[in-house]
Design a protein around this motif. Sequence first.
Motif, PDB file in Angstrom:
ATOM      1  N   LEU A 136      39.337 -17.964 -36.581  1.00 22.00           N
ATOM      2  CA  LEU A 136      38.211 -18.257 -35.694  1.00 22.00           C
ATOM      3  C   LEU A 136      38.729 -18.561 -34.303  1.00 22.00           C
ATOM      4  O   LEU A 136      39.708 -19.301 -34.144  1.00 22.00           O
ATOM      5  N   PHE A 137      38.068 -18.006 -33.298  1.00 24.50           N
ATOM      6  CA  PHE A 137      38.351 -18.304 -31.900  1.00 24.50           C
ATOM      7  C   PHE A 137      37.196 -19.119 -31.326  1.00 24.50           C
ATOM      8  O   PHE A 137      36.118 -19.198 -31.914  1.00 24.50           O
ATOM      9  N   GLU A 138      37.444 -19.723 -30.174  1.00 24.57           N
ATOM     10  CA  GLU A 138      36.377 -20.424 -29.461  1.00 24.57           C
ATOM     11  C   GLU A 138      35.334 -19.416 -28.996  1.00 24.57           C
ATOM     12  O   GLU A 138      35.656 -18.374 -28.428  1.00 24.57           O
ATOM     13  N   GLY A 139      34.067 -19.733 -29.231  1.00 24.40           N
ATOM     14  CA  GLY A 139      32.981 -18.871 -28.788  1.00 24.40           C
ATOM     15  C   GLY A 139      32.138 -19.542 -27.729  1.00 24.40           C
ATOM     16  O   GLY A 139      32.431 -20.662 -27.301  1.00 24.40           O
ATOM     17  N   PRO A 140      31.057 -18.912 -27.296  1.00 25.01           N
ATOM     18  CA  PRO A 140      30.195 -19.511 -26.269  1.00 25.01           C
ATOM     19  C   PRO A 140      29.297 -20.600 -26.855  1.00 25.01           C
ATOM     20  O   PRO A 140      28.960 -20.585 -28.036  1.00 25.01           O
ATOM     21  N   ARG A 141      28.923 -21.543 -26.023  1.00 25.42           N
ATOM     22  CA  ARG A 141      27.923 -22.563 -26.356  1.00 25.42           C
ATOM     23  C   ARG A 141      28.229 -23.289 -27.669  1.00 25.42           C
ATOM     24  O   ARG A 141      27.454 -23.261 -28.620  1.00 25.42           O
ATOM     25  N   ASP A 142      29.386 -23.936 -27.715  1.00 28.07           N
ATOM     26  CA  ASP A 142      29.743 -24.755 -28.869  1.00 28.07           C
ATOM     27  C   ASP A 142      29.670 -23.977 -30.184  1.00 28.07           C
ATOM     28  O   ASP A 142      29.101 -24.452 -31.174  1.00 28.07           O
ATOM     29  N   SER A 143      30.233 -22.809 -30.168  1.00 28.33           N
ATOM     30  CA  SER A 143      30.272 -22.014 -31.387  1.00 28.33           C
ATOM     31  C   SER A 143      31.676 -21.460 -31.577  1.00 28.33           C
ATOM     32  O   SER A 143      32.501 -21.487 -30.664  1.00 28.33           O
ATOM     33  N   LEU A 144      31.952 -20.990 -32.767  1.00 26.91           N
ATOM     34  CA  LEU A 144      33.212 -20.333 -33.086  1.00 26.91           C
ATOM     35  C   LEU A 144      32.912 -18.898 -33.477  1.00 26.91           C
ATOM     36  O   LEU A 144      31.898 -18.615 -34.128  1.00 26.91           O
ATOM     37  N   THR A 145      33.805 -17.999 -33.098  1.00 27.05           N
ATOM     38  CA  THR A 145      33.577 -16.579 -33.347  1.00 27.05           C
ATOM     39  C   THR A 145      34.758 -15.985 -34.109  1.00 27.05           C
ATOM     40  O   THR A 145      35.889 -16.471 -33.975  1.00 27.05           O
ATOM     41  N   PRO A 146      34.532 -14.972 -34.950  1.00 26.98           N
ATOM     42  CA  PRO A 146      35.646 -14.370 -35.688  1.00 26.98           C
ATOM     43  C   PRO A 146      36.763 -13.923 -34.757  1.00 26.98           C
ATOM     44  O   PRO A 146      36.514 -13.329 -33.705  1.00 26.98           O
ATOM     45  N   GLY A 147      38.013 -14.228 -35.139  1.00 26.21           N
ATOM     46  CA  GLY A 147      39.162 -13.886 -34.319  1.00 26.21           C
ATOM     47  C   GLY A 147      39.868 -12.650 -34.820  1.00 26.21           C
ATOM     48  O   GLY A 147      39.253 -11.761 -35.437  1.00 26.21           O
ATOM     49  N   PHE A 148      41.189 -12.587 -34.599  1.00 25.68           N
ATOM     50  CA  PHE A 148      41.971 -11.411 -34.933  1.00 25.68           C
ATOM     51  C   PHE A 148      42.486 -11.541 -36.366  1.00 25.68           C
ATOM     52  O   PHE A 148      43.511 -12.142 -36.621  1.00 25.68           O
ATOM     53  N   ASP A 149      41.742 -10.972 -37.297  1.00 23.54           N
ATOM     54  CA  ASP A 149      42.171 -10.928 -38.690  1.00 23.54           C
ATOM     55  C   ASP A 149      42.874  -9.600 -38.931  1.00 23.54           C
ATOM     56  O   ASP A 149      42.250  -8.536 -38.905  1.00 23.54           O
ATOM     57  N   ARG A 150      44.171  -9.657 -39.187  1.00 21.72           N
ATOM     58  CA  ARG A 150      44.920  -8.422 -39.403  1.00 21.72           C
ATOM     59  C   ARG A 150      44.520  -7.742 -40.712  1.00 21.72           C
ATOM     60  O   ARG A 150      44.593  -6.519 -40.819  1.00 21.72           O
ATOM     61  N   TYR A 151      44.130  -8.525 -41.699  1.00 22.67           N
ATOM     62  CA  TYR A 151      43.726  -7.964 -42.991  1.00 22.67           C
ATOM     63  C   TYR A 151      42.264  -8.334 -43.214  1.00 22.67           C
ATOM     64  O   TYR A 151      41.941  -9.441 -43.642  1.00 22.67           O
ATOM     65  N   LEU A 152      41.363  -7.416 -42.922  1.00 18.36           N
ATOM     66  CA  LEU A 152      39.933  -7.710 -42.906  1.00 18.36           C
ATOM     67  C   LEU A 152      39.353  -8.150 -44.251  1.00 18.36           C
ATOM     68  O   LEU A 152      38.369  -8.913 -44.266  1.00 18.36           O
ATOM     69  N   PRO A 153      39.884  -7.699 -45.402  1.00 18.30           N
ATOM     70  CA  PRO A 153      39.329  -8.229 -46.664  1.00 18.30           C
ATOM     71  C   PRO A 153      39.360  -9.752 -46.766  1.00 18.30           C
ATOM     72  O   PRO A 153      38.494 -10.341 -47.416  1.00 18.30           O
ATOM     73  N   TYR A 154      40.338 -10.398 -46.116  1.00 13.65           N
ATOM     74  CA  TYR A 154      40.358 -11.865 -46.137  1.00 13.65           C
ATOM     75  C   TYR A 154      39.118 -12.420 -45.438  1.00 13.65           C
ATOM     76  O   TYR A 154      38.521 -13.404 -45.895  1.00 13.65           O
ATOM     77  N   ARG A 155      38.726 -11.818 -44.334  1.00 10.60           N
ATOM     78  CA  ARG A 155      37.547 -12.296 -43.607  1.00 10.60           C
ATOM     79  C   ARG A 155      36.308 -12.199 -44.492  1.00 10.60           C
ATOM     80  O   ARG A 155      35.473 -13.124 -44.522  1.00 10.60           O
ATOM     81  N   ALA A 156      36.186 -11.100 -45.210  1.00 15.54           N
ATOM     82  CA  ALA A 156      35.027 -10.930 -46.085  1.00 15.54           C
ATOM     83  C   ALA A 156      35.027 -11.968 -47.212  1.00 15.54           C
ATOM     84  O   ALA A 156      33.968 -12.519 -47.561  1.00 15.54           O
ATOM     85  N   GLU A 157      36.201 -12.243 -47.778  1.00 15.70           N
ATOM     86  CA  GLU A 157      36.296 -13.239 -48.845  1.00 15.70           C
ATOM     87  C   GLU A 157      35.863 -14.611 -48.368  1.00 15.70           C
ATOM     88  O   GLU A 157      35.102 -15.321 -49.035  1.00 15.70           O
ATOM     89  N   VAL A 158      36.366 -15.002 -47.202  1.00 16.11           N
ATOM     90  CA  VAL A 158      36.055 -16.342 -46.682  1.00 16.11           C
ATOM     91  C   VAL A 158      34.585 -16.429 -46.313  1.00 16.11           C
ATOM     92  O   VAL A 158      33.914 -17.436 -46.591  1.00 16.11           O
ATOM     93  N   ALA A 159      34.038 -15.389 -45.694  1.00 15.80           N
ATOM     94  CA  ALA A 159      32.634 -15.404 -45.286  1.00 15.80           C
ATOM     95  C   ALA A 159      31.701 -15.495 -46.487  1.00 15.80           C
ATOM     96  O   ALA A 159      30.584 -16.021 -46.378  1.00 15.80           O
ATOM     97  N   ARG A 164      30.942 -31.658 -32.658  1.00 16.23           N
ATOM     98  CA  ARG A 164      29.669 -31.637 -31.934  1.00 16.23           C
ATOM     99  C   ARG A 164      28.597 -30.825 -32.646  1.00 16.23           C
ATOM    100  O   ARG A 164      27.433 -30.858 -32.254  1.00 16.23           O
ATOM    101  N   SER A 165      28.982 -30.082 -33.669  1.00 17.19           N
ATOM    102  CA  SER A 165      28.025 -29.207 -34.338  1.00 17.19           C
ATOM    103  C   SER A 165      27.049 -30.008 -35.190  1.00 17.19           C
ATOM    104  O   SER A 165      27.222 -31.199 -35.425  1.00 17.19           O
ATOM    105  N   THR A 166      26.010 -29.334 -35.646  1.00 20.87           N
ATOM    106  CA  THR A 166      25.000 -29.971 -36.507  1.00 20.87           C
ATOM    107  C   THR A 166      25.349 -29.833 -37.987  1.00 20.87           C
ATOM    108  O   THR A 166      24.529 -30.168 -38.851  1.00 20.87           O
ATOM    109  N   CYS A 167      26.549 -29.367 -38.282  1.00 20.35           N
ATOM    110  CA  CYS A 167      26.958 -29.193 -39.669  1.00 20.35           C
ATOM    111  C   CYS A 167      27.033 -30.543 -40.387  1.00 20.35           C
ATOM    112  O   CYS A 167      27.390 -31.563 -39.783  1.00 20.35           O
TER     113      CYS A 167
END
Length: 501
Positions: A430-453, A474-477
């Motif tokens: 995860l990278f820093e995103g706009p407005r207090d959010s996080l955005t997907p970063g550079f995942d070299r092996y994309l199946p890992y991203r799908a598993e975590v999501a 700061r999030s509402t989580c």
Amino acid sequence: MAMHIAEGRDFPDFMYGQSYMGSAESYLAAAVFRVSGPSLVALRVPMVLLFLVFLLTMYVLARRLHGTGVALVSVGLLALGSREVYGYESVTEGAIPETLLAGTILLLLGHRLLETADRGADSARRWLLAGWGLTATLGLWSTMLVAPFVLTSGVLVWLAHRRLEGRAPRGGGWALTAGLLVGALPWLAHDLTRPFGDSSLATLADLYVHGGTGLGSGQSTGLVSQVTNTLTISLAYITGGSAIAHPRSAPAWPLAFDGGWLPPAANAITTVWGLAVVLLWAAGLIGTLRTLRDRRPQAWRPQSYGRLAMLVSAGLATVAFAASPTAGVAPANNVRYLVGVLVATPALIAPLRSLFPPPVRAVTLGLVIITLAFGTVQAFRDASHSPGEAASRQLIRALQRNGISHIYGGYMDCDRLTFISREQITCAVLFEGPRDSLTPGFDRYLPYRAEVAADPKAAYVFRSGDPRNETLARSTCRWQSHWQLLGYEIWQPAEPCGVTT
């Protein structure tokens, strides 16, 4: 990649997440994994072996070009180093050992072809041509850092052909072609089955023009800055001068730069060290060119052409680095792109014999040896004092005790934790995103991203002090738990968290 290859799950042509830089290191590590199982030590065994073969090959080349004395001194100096140099030579990133070994082999084969132009059997020349072709394309597939050596040694091959004057070995062209094609097979298999925009050539051109890894959001201030940084910072770092220039800099475990840490900038020592390298290179070039000015037929000197090729290779590598944005933004973090300069070590040492009398020469070499010996002690001291893999395993066990098998993390941590846990923990960046959010970063092996999501309770693991922790705070989580361990903050959500965009 090495785990997947060893298990027979995948056989990639290039590194995961990129269509350049071949996967040779992964296949070599996979062979070790089949015997010992995956570990960081096993991952580095092939790198150390490649470097040892490089030292042996360098001794043979240096002895042929400059004599036994220069060869012994060169290998001795190359066996020493600094934390940064050892890191580039032993960590599986950037194809550094392959660059050193392939560059040396190419120069050696080119020189041998010149030597056998007046003598030697056709069969020997055919083997030399096939070996040169195989090394050239395998090296270029592994990393384009080999390109300067392909160009200069290619000129040696051409000169050898010209010297034969129609007496070229029968089948020499077929031998060269066969070597080139065999070495290029993984490269061709990749590029011919994908659109040109995804090919290695298109990717490399884009990276060189716009800048590669380590630039972040920075931007070069121009060519003058790039050249200045190369001379006053980068040359010192890649040749070991940083050992005394910045002896109190942050430990570079695992013998490499860590995360976003930026090494100290230039100072008087790095500037003098870098300029000294350039002056020795210029002295070697001038001396070699003077030797080659003798046009008499009996003055044919393959040795001098080999020396010239070695010097020009280092010069081309330096010019290419100085012309790229990397030198303007991250001149110390990315000096691995300058590693080809180390192949010219014998050519940088040899001019000392003509420039200085024996006492001065001895003092100069002594200072260099002391500097590199000090750097070597630093490297081994840092390695022995670092928790290394043990700390990562402790963190992994803590995550597993809390029922966590999927995490979000930073780029420098994700694949390391996944690898050390043997994929019992999978991670997405995860990278820093706009407005207090996080955005997907550079995942070299994309199946890992799908598993975590797919896991609504995937945890967030970031190093203490990372601004992404503040975004989570700061999030509402709603968090089931939030705890710290070994310099990391672990956030375990109680329900699906909407902080990721």
